[in-house]
Enzyme design. Structure first.
Site, PDB file in Angstrom:
ATOM      1  N   ASP A 208      -6.733  -1.353   1.236  1.00 16.50           N
ATOM      2  CA  ASP A 208      -7.044  -0.399   2.299  1.00 16.50           C
ATOM      3  C   ASP A 208      -7.844  -1.153   3.348  1.00 16.50           C
ATOM      4  O   ASP A 208      -8.860  -1.777   3.020  1.00 16.50           O
ATOM      5  CB  ASP A 208      -7.864   0.757   1.723  1.00 16.50           C
ATOM      6  CG  ASP A 208      -8.151   1.851   2.727  1.00 16.50           C
ATOM      7  OD1 ASP A 208      -7.338   2.056   3.646  1.00 16.50           O
ATOM      8  OD2 ASP A 208      -9.192   2.514   2.587  1.00 16.50           O
TER       9      ASP A 208
ATOM     10  N   ASP B 190      -9.779  -0.681   6.961  1.00 14.24           N
ATOM     11  CA  ASP B 190     -10.305   0.295   7.914  1.00 14.24           C
ATOM     12  C   ASP B 190     -11.124  -0.391   8.989  1.00 14.24           C
ATOM     13  O   ASP B 190     -11.946  -1.272   8.685  1.00 14.24           O
ATOM     14  CB  ASP B 190     -11.219   1.311   7.216  1.00 14.24           C
ATOM     15  CG  ASP B 190     -10.471   2.276   6.334  1.00 14.24           C
ATOM     16  OD1 ASP B 190      -9.378   2.720   6.733  1.00 14.24           O
ATOM     17  OD2 ASP B 190     -10.982   2.598   5.245  1.00 14.24           O
TER      18      ASP B 190
ATOM     19  N   ARG C 189       0.848  -1.189   0.000  1.00 13.54           N
ATOM     20  CA  ARG C 189       0.000   0.000   0.000  1.00 13.54           C
ATOM     21  C   ARG C 189       0.882   1.236   0.000  1.00 13.54           C
ATOM     22  O   ARG C 189       1.822   1.341   0.782  1.00 13.54           O
ATOM     23  CB  ARG C 189      -0.888  -0.006   1.247  1.00 13.54           C
ATOM     24  CG  ARG C 189      -1.524   1.331   1.617  1.00 13.54           C
ATOM     25  CD  ARG C 189      -2.778   1.615   0.813  1.00 13.54           C
ATOM     26  NE  ARG C 189      -3.263   2.965   0.972  1.00 13.54           N
ATOM     27  CZ  ARG C 189      -4.238   3.339   1.771  1.00 13.54           C
ATOM     28  NH1 ARG C 189      -4.840   2.457   2.526  1.00 13.54           N
ATOM     29  NH2 ARG C 189      -4.631   4.591   1.805  1.00 13.54           N
TER      30      ARG C 189
ATOM     31  N   ARG D 193      -5.320   2.451  -4.757  1.00 12.40           N
ATOM     32  CA  ARG D 193      -4.524   1.717  -3.775  1.00 12.40           C
ATOM     33  C   ARG D 193      -4.650   0.219  -4.015  1.00 12.40           C
ATOM     34  O   ARG D 193      -5.674  -0.252  -4.494  1.00 12.40           O
ATOM     35  CB  ARG D 193      -4.947   2.061  -2.357  1.00 12.40           C
ATOM     36  CG  ARG D 193      -6.372   1.643  -2.046  1.00 12.40           C
ATOM     37  CD  ARG D 193      -6.981   2.455  -0.971  1.00 12.40           C
ATOM     38  NE  ARG D 193      -7.289   3.749  -1.511  1.00 12.40           N
ATOM     39  CZ  ARG D 193      -8.198   4.563  -1.039  1.00 12.40           C
ATOM     40  NH1 ARG D 193      -8.885   4.241  -0.002  1.00 12.40           N
ATOM     41  NH2 ARG D 193      -8.437   5.705  -1.581  1.00 12.40           N
TER      42      ARG D 193
END
Length: 167
Positions: free
Chosen positions: A96, A98, A84, A93
């Site tokens: 990712d 989260d 990344r 990207r």
């Protein structure tokens, strides 16, 4: 103490499905992390910076004994292992990861806000989490409330299941 956490994982560079699979595999290998459910794969249009390739997104449910900041550091290590690069805000990207929900906890730390501050605005986060949170009334309530208020008109298509290589 073991806690239930929901992640949103996505990417739009390279082999998107392979990157999602690698992220889940890396998560499963982390001490203090137990992946309990993975949503279907959803293809979605970019959010924020729309001038880029479509994303593949999934939600992952896990239990963890890690603190919130320790889990965040683990997620950043997984992102780095999968190459990344943070070049453009809301830009392309490889992957990712989260933290979206941590049970009913609300965290407002300098590097981590939970629930994720933009989760309620994003179908690509809410719909996959809703899929895997059916047996978690606390999180399901939050997701359904967010969906009821949500004004996201971006398209989202379920494109398949993530097949993991369980050796």
């Amino acid at each position: 103490m073991t806690e239930h956490v929901y992640l949103s994982i996505g990417g739009n560079i390279g082999d998107r499905e392979a990157n999602l699979r690698a992220a889940v595999t890396e998560l499963q290998a982390q001490p203090g992390v137990n992946v309990t459910a993975v949503s279907a794969i959803y293809e979605t249009e970019p959010w924020g910076n729309r001038d880029q390739a479509n994303f593949n997104n999934i939600a992952v449910a896990l239990t963890t004994t890690l603190t919130p900041l320790a889990l965040l550091a683990t997620l950043h290590a997984v992102e780095q292992a999968l190459h990344r690069e943070r070049l453009i805000h809301w830009g392309p990207r490889t992957i990712d990861l989260d933290i979206v929900y941590w049970g009913e906890r609300v965290l407002d730390l300098p590097d981590l806000q939970v629930p994720h501050p933009h989760a309620a605005e994003r179908n690509f986060v809410l719909l996959p989490v809703q899929e895997i949170a059916q047996d978690d009334p606390a999180v399901l309530r939050q997701v359904q409330a967010a969906l009821a208020e949500n004004k996201d008109t971006s398209w989202i298509n379920k494109v398949g299941e993530l097949v993991l290589n369980n050796d």
